[in-house]
Design a protein around this motif. Structure first.
Motif, mmCIF file in Angstrom:
data_model
loop_
_atom_site.group_PDB
_atom_site.id
_atom_site.type_symbol
_atom_site.label_atom_id
_atom_site.label_comp_id
_atom_site.label_asym_id
_atom_site.label_seq_id
_atom_site.Cartn_x
_atom_site.Cartn_y
_atom_site.Cartn_z
ATOM 1 N N ALA A 76 43.273 30.757 -12.622
ATOM 2 C CA ALA A 76 43.391 30.539 -11.132
ATOM 3 C C ALA A 76 43.092 29.106 -10.673
ATOM 4 N N GLN A 77 42.366 28.308 -11.734
ATOM 5 C CA GLN A 77 42.070 27.219 -11.236
ATOM 6 C C GLN A 77 42.717 26.019 -12.114
ATOM 7 N N THR A 78 43.501 26.486 -12.950
ATOM 8 C CA THR A 78 44.506 25.359 -13.847
ATOM 9 C C THR A 78 46.073 25.823 -13.685
ATOM 10 N N ASP A 111 39.673 29.079 -16.109
ATOM 11 C CA ASP A 111 40.050 30.066 -15.137
ATOM 12 C C ASP A 111 41.612 29.728 -14.903
ATOM 13 N N ALA A 154 43.531 22.313 -8.248
ATOM 14 C CA ALA A 154 41.985 21.612 -7.961
ATOM 15 C C ALA A 154 41.779 20.555 -9.121
ATOM 16 N N TYR A 155 41.855 21.020 -10.361
ATOM 17 C CA TYR A 155 41.512 20.103 -11.604
ATOM 18 C C TYR A 155 42.411 18.981 -11.508
ATOM 19 N N ARG A 206 44.118 26.674 -5.546
ATOM 20 C CA ARG A 206 43.019 26.479 -6.328
ATOM 21 C C ARG A 206 43.630 25.908 -7.730
ATOM 22 N N HIS A 207 44.728 26.398 -8.189
ATOM 23 C CA HIS A 207 45.190 25.914 -9.552
ATOM 24 C C HIS A 207 45.632 24.518 -9.469
ATOM 25 N N GLU A 255 45.440 19.851 -18.112
ATOM 26 C CA GLU A 255 44.425 19.141 -17.173
ATOM 27 C C GLU A 255 43.049 18.647 -18.126
#
Length: 110
Positions: free
Chosen positions: A64-66, A62, A5-6, A2-3, A77
């Motif tokens: 967890a998403q970066t 978040d 995704a961006y 998930r990290h 990002e």
């Protein structure tokens, strides 16, 4: 995963639009001063706004998403977003203008 995704979305945008410059012979990427001014005007205010809002606690990113890299507390990002998306928009706009111009020229020559 998930990290990523961006960052993945930004890469996807670049892969979809960078080739337009070459395919249509736009020359957008060779106009460094013009492109830099566009990025400064597009990215500058929004990056400042992002920094202020993040530091004020109005929103956050978040982890967890970066990716863990930060620029003054803002994910790498997010900074990239303010470069990639304006470049993609300029390339897309120029490519559409080129296609429309070619169609008009073909119609006019008939």
């Amino acid at each position: 995963m998930r990290h990523l995704a961006y960052a993945g979305m930004l890469v996807f945008c670049l892969l979809g639009t960078l080739p337009l410059d070459r395919w249509f012979g736009l020359g957008v990427l060779r106009q460094g001063r013009r492109l830099s001014l566009t990025l400064l005007l597009a990215a500058g205010p929004f990056l400042v706004w992002d920094l202020l809002a993040t530091h004020a606690g109005h929103w956050w990113f978040d982890p967890a998403q970066t990716l863990p890299m930060r620029v003054l507390g803002v994910p790498w990002e997010e900074v990239g977003f303010f470069v990639v998306i304006p470049v993609a928009a300029v390339l897309t706009h120029a490519a559409v203008g080129e296609v429309v111009g070619r169609r008009r020229a073909r119609r006019a020559s008939r």
